[in-house]
Design a protein around this motif. Structure first.
Motif, PDB file in Angstrom:
ATOM      1  N   GLU A 255      36.427  33.138  48.256  1.00  0.00           N
ATOM      2  CA  GLU A 255      36.596  34.444  47.635  1.00  0.00           C
ATOM      3  C   GLU A 255      36.682  35.541  48.687  1.00  0.00           C
ATOM      4  OE1 GLU A 255      33.459  35.091  44.894  1.00  0.00           O
ATOM      5  OE2 GLU A 255      34.139  33.575  43.455  1.00  0.00           O
ATOM      6  N   HIS A 256      37.454  36.557  48.337  1.00  0.00           N
ATOM      7  CA  HIS A 256      37.558  37.744  49.178  1.00  0.00           C
ATOM      8  C   HIS A 256      37.408  38.958  48.258  1.00  0.00           C
ATOM      9  CE1 HIS A 256      38.849  40.451  52.346  1.00  0.00           C
ATOM     10  NE2 HIS A 256      39.728  40.983  51.510  1.00  0.00           N
ATOM     11  N   ARG A 257      36.419  39.800  48.545  1.00  0.00           N
ATOM     12  CA  ARG A 257      36.108  40.936  47.678  1.00  0.00           C
ATOM     13  C   ARG A 257      36.687  42.223  48.250  1.00  0.00           C
ATOM     14  NH1 ARG A 257      31.449  38.014  48.151  1.00  0.00           N
ATOM     15  NH2 ARG A 257      30.647  39.469  49.705  1.00  0.00           N
ATOM     16  N   VAL A 258      37.321  42.999  47.375  1.00  0.00           N
ATOM     17  CA  VAL A 258      37.927  44.268  47.766  1.00  0.00           C
ATOM     18  C   VAL A 258      37.439  45.348  46.810  1.00  0.00           C
ATOM     19  CG1 VAL A 258      40.078  45.537  48.158  1.00  0.00           C
ATOM     20  CG2 VAL A 258      39.983  43.086  48.610  1.00  0.00           C
ATOM     21  N   GLN A 259      37.045  46.469  47.353  1.00  0.00           N
ATOM     22  CA  GLN A 259      36.637  47.598  46.521  1.00  0.00           C
ATOM     23  C   GLN A 259      37.727  48.669  46.571  1.00  0.00           C
ATOM     24  OE1 GLN A 259      33.369  50.162  47.791  1.00  0.00           O
ATOM     25  NE2 GLN A 259      32.478  49.942  45.765  1.00  0.00           N
TER      26      GLN A 259
ATOM     27  N   GLU B 275      35.832  44.563  51.834  1.00  0.00           N
ATOM     28  CA  GLU B 275      36.795  45.538  52.332  1.00  0.00           C
ATOM     29  C   GLU B 275      36.884  46.684  51.343  1.00  0.00           C
ATOM     30  OE1 GLU B 275      41.503  45.657  53.737  1.00  0.00           O
ATOM     31  OE2 GLU B 275      40.665  43.914  52.704  1.00  0.00           O
ATOM     32  N   VAL B 276      37.030  47.889  51.855  1.00  0.00           N
ATOM     33  CA  VAL B 276      37.190  49.072  51.012  1.00  0.00           C
ATOM     34  C   VAL B 276      38.617  49.580  51.163  1.00  0.00           C
ATOM     35  CG1 VAL B 276      36.479  51.443  50.592  1.00  0.00           C
ATOM     36  CG2 VAL B 276      34.774  49.704  51.142  1.00  0.00           C
ATOM     37  N   VAL B 277      39.286  49.835  50.030  1.00  0.00           N
ATOM     38  CA  VAL B 277      40.664  50.299  50.020  1.00  0.00           C
ATOM     39  C   VAL B 277      40.726  51.605  49.238  1.00  0.00           C
ATOM     40  CG1 VAL B 277      43.017  49.767  49.360  1.00  0.00           C
ATOM     41  CG2 VAL B 277      41.520  47.945  50.160  1.00  0.00           C
ATOM     42  N   PHE B 278      41.384  52.621  49.819  1.00  0.00           N
ATOM     43  CA  PHE B 278      41.531  53.911  49.161  1.00  0.00           C
ATOM     44  C   PHE B 278      42.927  54.030  48.558  1.00  0.00           C
ATOM     45  CE2 PHE B 278      38.331  54.688  52.412  1.00  0.00           C
ATOM     46  CZ  PHE B 278      37.349  55.346  51.700  1.00  0.00           C
ATOM     47  N   GLY B 279      43.005  54.591  47.387  1.00  0.00           N
ATOM     48  CA  GLY B 279      44.276  54.870  46.745  1.00  0.00           C
ATOM     49  C   GLY B 279      44.259  56.243  46.115  1.00  0.00           C
ATOM     50  N   GLN B 280      45.428  56.730  45.766  1.00  0.00           N
ATOM     51  CA  GLN B 280      45.554  58.043  45.156  1.00  0.00           C
ATOM     52  C   GLN B 280      46.302  57.910  43.838  1.00  0.00           C
ATOM     53  OE1 GLN B 280      46.938  61.036  47.845  1.00  0.00           O
ATOM     54  NE2 GLN B 280      47.470  62.479  46.223  1.00  0.00           N
TER      55      GLN B 280
END
Length: 426
Positions: free
Chosen positions: A88-92, A5-10
Motif C-alpha cells: 500500500e501507498h498512502r497519499v493525502q 505523501e502529501v499532495v496539494f491541489g486547487q
C-alpha cells in the motif's frame, strides 16, 4: 507499509496521485478514498466501476483527478495486489479553494513528498516561522510538539494558509550527473538546491518515469537531491536520462540531462626499454560517462590477472590518465603487450600497449671494431698495390719534392763530373 505523501491541489485544477514503487509483477492496482478496510474501492486496473469522467488511471497505476472539488480532499490509498503480498501507498490530498488572493501564482497542483503528517492541521509546521501561532506557539521547535487535537480543524483554510506561505523557489536549474557504485551499477544524481519546501525531482528515460521501472534497483531522496541506482544490464551507449524538477511556486518544470557513454581509450606509441632501465606505459580515457575505472593486465595469455602496484611495478592515475612504470626491465619477463582496461556501468574497453626490451649496445667495442677494420683495410690495399706494381711506389717517391740539402748534394756531384771531363780533354 507504503510511504506517506502529501499532495496539494486547487479547486478546478488537476492532480496526479502517484502509486509509487509499483512492481511490474503486480496483477492489479486498486485505489481507495479513505481506509481500504472501511471504504469500497474507488478505481481499479481490472474491475469496472460506475464511471466518473474526472477519474482515470495513468500507466495503469497512478490516479488522475480533473476538475478538483473541495469534496475530493482526503486520504487516498493505492494497493498493488501481488501473488502473495499486498503493498500500500498512502497519499493525502488537500484541496485549496480559490478564495485566497495569493493563489494566482501557484500551479493547479503540486507535491510535497516524503513528509509524515499526523493530521492535516500539522501543515502549519511546514514553515518554521509561520505568521501567527499554533495554540499560542510560533516557534517551530515548540510548535512541532503540539498534539493534533489542540489545533484547528478547518482543512481548506489550513491548506490555503500554507499555500500562501510557500514562496521560496529554488535558484537556477537542476544539476544532473552520473557516478558508478562499487558494484559497477549506474548512479544518477539530480540536485536542485535553494528552495523551500524542497522540490520534487523525477528521473525519466524516453518520456517514461524511471521510478516504477524494472531498471531501478533503489530510489532515494534527501532534501533537494534525488538518486536512482539502475541495473547496468539495461544500459547502452549514448542513452539519455532526464531529470525533471517541479516546485510549488514555479509554473515551468526545468530539467537537466545525462548522456551515458562507453569508455574510449588512447595510448602513446609502442615503447622500447633496454635491460636494466625503467619505462612508463601511458593510457588515457578520452570519453566516458560516468567516469571509468582504469586497470592494467599483463596480456592475452593471462587476461584476468590484474597488475597490482608493488615491487618493480608502479601504477599512478591522475584524472583520466593512468601510467604503468616498469623498473629494471627484464628481456625474458617484461617484453610483450600489456592491456589497459577501462570499465564503467555501460561497458568496458581494452587497448593493447606493447613494449620491446633490448640488450644495451657496447659503444666502446663498436668504435674500436670500426677503427681496427679501417686500419686493416688500408694495410690490405697497400700490400696488394706493392705486390702487383712495385715501380708505382718508386714513381711516387720520385714525385716527392726534394729539400735544400738534397739539392746541394746533386750540385756537388755535378761539379765533380765537370772537372773529370776537363782533365780528360787536357
Amino acid at each position: 507499509a507504503g510511504t506517506d505523501e502529501v499532495v496539494f491541489g486547487q479547486v478546478g485544477g488537476s492532480i496526479l496521485l502517484l502509486c509509487r514503487n509499483v512492481s511490474k509483477e503486480a496483477t492489479e492496482v486498486v485505489w481507495f478514498q479513505g481506509d481500504p478496510r472501511t471504504f469500497p474501492p474507488l478505481f481499479s486496473s481490472r474491475v469496472s466501476f460506475p464511471p466518473d469522467i474526472r477519474f482515470s488511471l495513468v500507466d495503469n497505476s497512478s490516479l488522475s483527478i480533473t476538475e478538483l472539488r473541495v469534496q475530493d480532499e482526503g486520504n487516498y490509498t493505492c494497493r498493488e495486489v501481488l501473488n502473495k503480498t499486498d503493498h500500500e501507498h498512502r497519499v493525502q490530498l488537500l484541496v485549496a479553494s480559490k478564495s485566497s488572493p495569493q493563489l494566482s501564482s501557484f500551479p493547479s497542483a503540486f507535491h510535497i513528498p516524503k513528509f509524515l503528517w499526523c493530521c492535516p492541521e500539522s501543515l502549519w509546521l511546514l514553515n518554521r516561522h509561520v505568521c501567527g501561532s499554533v495554540c499560542g506557539r510560533s516557534s517551530w521547535e515548540r510548535a512541532r510538539t503540539v498534539p493534533c487535537s489542540q489545533m484547528m480543524t478547518h482543512h481548506a483554510s489550513v491548506s490555503d494558509h500554507v499555500l500562501s506561505l510557500l514562496i521560496d523557489p529554488p535558484q537556477a536549474t537542476p544539476k544532473c550527473w552520473a557516478e558508478t557504485t562499487t558494484g559497477q551499477m549506474l548512479q544518477l544524481f539530480c540536485s536542485w538546491p535553494g528552495g523551500y519546501p524542497h522540490p520534487t525531482l523525477h528521473w525519466r528515460e524516453e518520456g517514461q518515469d524511471l521510478e516504477n521501472s524494472s531498471w531501478v534497483i533503489s530510489s532515494t531522496s534527501s532534501s533537494d537531491t534525488h538518486v536512482e541506482i539502475l541495473n547496468s544490464s539495461h544500459l547502452s551507449h549514448r542513452k539519455v536520462f532526464k531529470c525533471v524538477g517541479s516546485h510549488v511556486v514555479k509554473q515551468e518544470q526545468p530539467a537537466c540531462t545525462v548522456e551515458i557513454k562507453l569508455p574510449s581509450l588512447e595510448s602513446d606509441p609502442p615503447q622500447t626499454c633496454f635491460v636494466g632501465d625503467n619505462v612508463t606505459l601511458t593510457c588515457r580515457v578520452t570519453e566516458s560517462t560516468p567516469a571509468a575505472r582504469l586497470s592494467w593486465l599483463r596480456d592475452i595469455t593471462q587476461p584476468e590477472v590484474e597488475i597490482q602496484p608493488g615491487g618493480r611495478f608502479l601504477i599512478a592515475q591522475e584524472g583520466n590518465v593512468s601510467r604503468l612504470t616498469i623498473q629494471n626491465c627484464s628481456q625474458g619477463t617484461d617484453g610483450g603487450c600489456y592491456v589497459c582496461k577501462a570499465q564503467n556501468p555501460v561497458g568496458l574497453k581494452e587497448l593493447f600497449v606493447c613494449l620491446t626490451v633490448k640488450e644495451p649496445a657496447n659503444i666502446v667495442g663498436v668504435v674500436g671494431a670500426v677503427v681496427v677494420l679501417s686500419l686493416l683495410t688500408v694495410l690490405t690495399v697497400t700490400a696488394v698495390v706493392l705486390y702487383y706494381n712495385p715501380l708505382l711506389c718508386l714513381r711516387a717517391c720520385s714525385a716527392v719534392p726534394r729539400n735544400a740539402d738534397s739539392g746541394d748534394v746533386l750540385v756537388l756531384v755535378d761539379s765533380e763530373d765537370d772537372e773529370e771531363g776537363k782533365g780528360s780533354e787536357e
